[in-house]
Scaffold this motif. Structure first.
Motif, PDB file in Angstrom:
ATOM      1  N   SER A  42      -8.665   9.645  -2.640  1.00  0.00           N
ATOM      2  CA  SER A  42      -9.918   8.919  -2.858  1.00  0.00           C
ATOM      3  C   SER A  42     -10.851   9.107  -1.665  1.00  0.00           C
ATOM      4  O   SER A  42     -10.493   8.807  -0.515  1.00  0.00           O
TER       5      SER A  42
ATOM      6  N   SER B 117      -4.812   9.457   0.986  1.00  0.00           N
ATOM      7  CA  SER B 117      -5.201   9.253  -0.402  1.00  0.00           C
ATOM      8  C   SER B 117      -6.243  10.295  -0.824  1.00  0.00           C
ATOM      9  O   SER B 117      -7.104  10.699  -0.018  1.00  0.00           O
TER      10      SER B 117
ATOM     11  N   THR C  66       0.820  -1.217   0.000  1.00  0.00           N
ATOM     12  CA  THR C  66       0.000   0.000   0.000  1.00  0.00           C
ATOM     13  C   THR C  66       0.848   1.259   0.000  1.00  0.00           C
ATOM     14  O   THR C  66       0.345   2.335  -0.360  1.00  0.00           O
TER      15      THR C  66
ATOM     16  N   GLN D  54      -2.051   5.552   4.974  1.00  0.00           N
ATOM     17  CA  GLN D  54      -2.046   5.684   3.511  1.00  0.00           C
ATOM     18  C   GLN D  54      -3.443   5.979   2.972  1.00  0.00           C
ATOM     19  O   GLN D  54      -3.600   6.783   2.045  1.00  0.00           O
ATOM     20  N   MET D  55      -4.460   5.347   3.540  1.00  0.00           N
ATOM     21  CA  MET D  55      -5.829   5.573   3.068  1.00  0.00           C
ATOM     22  C   MET D  55      -6.307   6.974   3.406  1.00  0.00           C
ATOM     23  O   MET D  55      -7.013   7.611   2.605  1.00  0.00           O
TER      24      MET D  55
ATOM     25  N   THR E  18      -6.117  -1.492  -2.437  1.00  0.00           N
ATOM     26  CA  THR E  18      -5.866  -0.861  -1.134  1.00  0.00           C
ATOM     27  C   THR E  18      -7.051  -1.067  -0.197  1.00  0.00           C
ATOM     28  O   THR E  18      -6.880  -1.352   0.992  1.00  0.00           O
TER      29      THR E  18
ATOM     30  N   ARG F 224       3.035   1.872  -2.063  1.00  0.00           N
ATOM     31  CA  ARG F 224       3.192   2.192  -3.486  1.00  0.00           C
ATOM     32  C   ARG F 224       1.842   2.618  -4.060  1.00  0.00           C
ATOM     33  O   ARG F 224       1.225   1.917  -4.865  1.00  0.00           O
ATOM     34  N   ARG F 225       1.343   3.756  -3.633  1.00  0.00           N
ATOM     35  CA  ARG F 225       0.000   4.179  -4.025  1.00  0.00           C
ATOM     36  C   ARG F 225      -0.124   4.397  -5.531  1.00  0.00           C
ATOM     37  O   ARG F 225      -1.182   4.167  -6.118  1.00  0.00           O
ATOM     38  N   SER F 226       0.959   4.842  -6.171  1.00  0.00           N
ATOM     39  CA  SER F 226       0.891   5.109  -7.609  1.00  0.00           C
ATOM     40  C   SER F 226       0.829   3.819  -8.425  1.00  0.00           C
ATOM     41  O   SER F 226       0.392   3.844  -9.578  1.00  0.00           O
TER      42      SER F 226
ATOM     43  N   ASP G 286      -6.946   1.640  -6.088  1.00  0.00           N
ATOM     44  CA  ASP G 286      -7.693   1.906  -4.856  1.00  0.00           C
ATOM     45  C   ASP G 286      -8.460   0.672  -4.395  1.00  0.00           C
ATOM     46  O   ASP G 286      -8.654   0.462  -3.190  1.00  0.00           O
TER      47      ASP G 286
ATOM     48  N   LEU H 183     -11.712   5.679   0.131  1.00  0.00           N
ATOM     49  CA  LEU H 183     -10.723   5.195   1.097  1.00  0.00           C
ATOM     50  C   LEU H 183     -10.804   5.990   2.391  1.00  0.00           C
ATOM     51  O   LEU H 183     -10.696   5.418   3.489  1.00  0.00           O
TER      52      LEU H 183
END
Length: 495
Positions: free
Chosen positions: A454, A452, A404, A448-449, A415, A406-408, A412, A457
């Protein structure tokens, strides 16, 4: 001060000439030597310093890092090597003019031709070579039982200079031999050996696969497809690692006890976590390269979640250790099983002519029901399975958290699935070591969420917080032992 020094020299030269001496004698009396003699003294000083550094290197590599050395000696030798390599390595950024060949890039052709598995390339009475130092550091990384010494050896190996190979075939052969040794270590049931193997794989991946674009074979004699051959070296490497994890996962689905004894997962999962962390630096600006890596990370995440589903039944059972019965009826059944086992052992198991067959036929049922088998080859069978499962869950949690990051490269949806799985693990498993490891990973994933862009998330983390608060306010007893899962879940979300 310069004028006074100049006047003093002129006066000394004049006095020497007046008494029949020479200018050179006068300057020598003042400590001023001719340029040629000063250069000769400088060369002698450099040779003396070179000899001293060689002696220090010999003391560190041969006097401290020998097989069977104690903790303090190994730690001191590694510290000495770190100081020497920082000051006198040919690739060092220090301004010292002294560079020691024993601290430079090794010649892997010599290491490959050296006798013995260690390949120390030691010359009797000669100075320590770079090949010997690298081989000694690898040996410390493999054999030393102390985590701090293994970490120091790994840091030295990571910083050690490796020049472009003059003999690429010999370098690849040496790296492949070391890689196979690392794979044997990660397949060990001992935590120290599996960690050493995972660190070796991380070093090989960083130094040979990423830095030198070398294609190495994780699965010997494997005939790769044409598409696999066209992949970048690092993508092909991690693809082979993923295949090994899939095989171990399939073994766990077939028989947990056999997988725990012959196909442990924790070493492979640790290596995969390290490779996932190292692969972040290998993507660069290549979009196709990043796409390959993103696909591998998502595949790895799915396999890791599949591993969790296999282990979940053991860690969420009423008695994960197998020694706390869930009911009086179950306790009576266990007592009867122990008595029956004792009678069969005392009678040799041949009274009815089918004792052994009955035991073999009941193995699968016992493993599924969670009962205790007392006659495992490496200890009580339920304890072996439990140790296997919670170690795997621990490493899966760290691996999913690394993915996670490595979001790029990860969607989603993946994740979200990782977060939901870790939340389920943290609030349902009963083994303390397992849910303590999940807590650290879930904290990273929640962070990380929340960072984000998003909205889905972000909202998922809020939903988990509401569940934790609802559980606290309605005074519902947690299914986890000592109710530790829900407080740690709340702590992860708030952190």
């Amino acid at each position: 001060a310069r004028h006074r020094e100049r006047a003093r020299r002129d006066a000394a030269v004049a006095a020497a000439l007046a008494s029949g001496g020479t200018e050179e004698q006068a300057l020598r009396a003042l400590g001023v030597l001719p340029p040629a003699e000063m250069a000769a003294q400088a060369r002698a000083t450099l040779v003396s310093a070179q000899s001293a550094v060689d002696q220090w290197l010999d003391l560190a590599a041969r006097g401290c890092l020998y097989p069977g050395a104690g903790f303090s000696k190994v730690a001191m030798g590694l510290r000495w090597l770190a100081i020497l390599s920082a000051q006198f390595s040919p690739s060092s950024e220090q301004s010292s003019p002294l560079r020691v060949a024993g601290l430079g890039p090794p010649d892997f052709a010599k290491m490959l031709a050296a006798p013995g598995a260690g390949g120390k390339c030691r010359l009797a009475g000669g100075p320590v070579s770079a090949e010997e130092v690298v081989a000694v550091l690898v040996q410390v990384l493999v054999d030393d039982p102390f985590d701090i010494n293994r970490a120091s050896a790994f840091a030295l190996l990571t910083a050690w200079p490796l020049s472009p190979p003059s003999d690429e075939q010999a370098t690849r052969a040496w790296a492949n031999r070391l890689l196979q040794r690392a794979l044997r270590l990660v397949a060990s049931t001992r935590a120290g050996e599996s960690e050493s193997g995972a660190l070796l794989i991380r070093w090989i991946f960083r130094k040979f696969v990423v830095a030198q674009h070398m294609r190495l074979d994780l699965i010997p004699n494997d005939i790769s497809s044409e598409d696999q051959q066209q992949l970048p070296c690092d993508a092909a490497f991690v693809g082979g690692l993923l295949e090994l994890i899939r095989r171990a996962h399939a073994a766990a689905e077939r028989n947990l006890l056999d997988a725990a004894q012959r196909h442990p997962l924790h070493g492979l999962l640790t290596a995969a976590q390290y490779v996932a962390e190292e692969s972040a630096a290998a993507v660069g600006d290549d979009a196709a390269h990043g796409q390959h890596q993103g696909g591998w990370l998502e595949d790895l995440a799915r396999v890791a979640m599949g591993v969790c589903n296999v282990m979940l039944g053991v860690l969420t059972s009423a008695s994960p250790e197998g020694n706390i019965p869930a009911s009086f009826r179950e306790m009576e059944d266990k007592i009867d099983a122990i008595i029956q086992s004792s009678e069969i052992t005392a009678g040799g198991g041949d009274d009815d002519g089918c004792g052994d067959d009955d035991d073999d036929d009941d193995d699968d049922d016992l493993l599924v029901s969670g009962d205790v088998e007392l006659d495992g080859p490496v200890g009580p069978r339920q304890q072996v399975i439990l140790s296997y499962c919670w170690r795997a869950i621990k490493q899966v949690s760290g691996l999913l958290a690394a993915i996670t990051m490595r979001r790029s490269a990860v969607s989603d949806q993946i994740t979200m699935e990782i977060g939901q799985l870790l939340h389920t693990l943290l609030t349902s498993i009963r083994h303390r070591g397992a849910f303590t490891a999940v807590h650290a990973a879930f904290t990273e994933v929640c962070g990380q969420m929340m960072r984000s862009p998003s909205a889905a998330l972000n909202a998922a983390v809020g939903d988990w917080l509401d569940k934790c608060l609802d559980t606290s306010t309605i005074c519902r007893v947690s299914v986890t032992r000592r109710s530790a899962g829900w407080p740690l879940c709340l702590l992860s979300v708030l952190t």
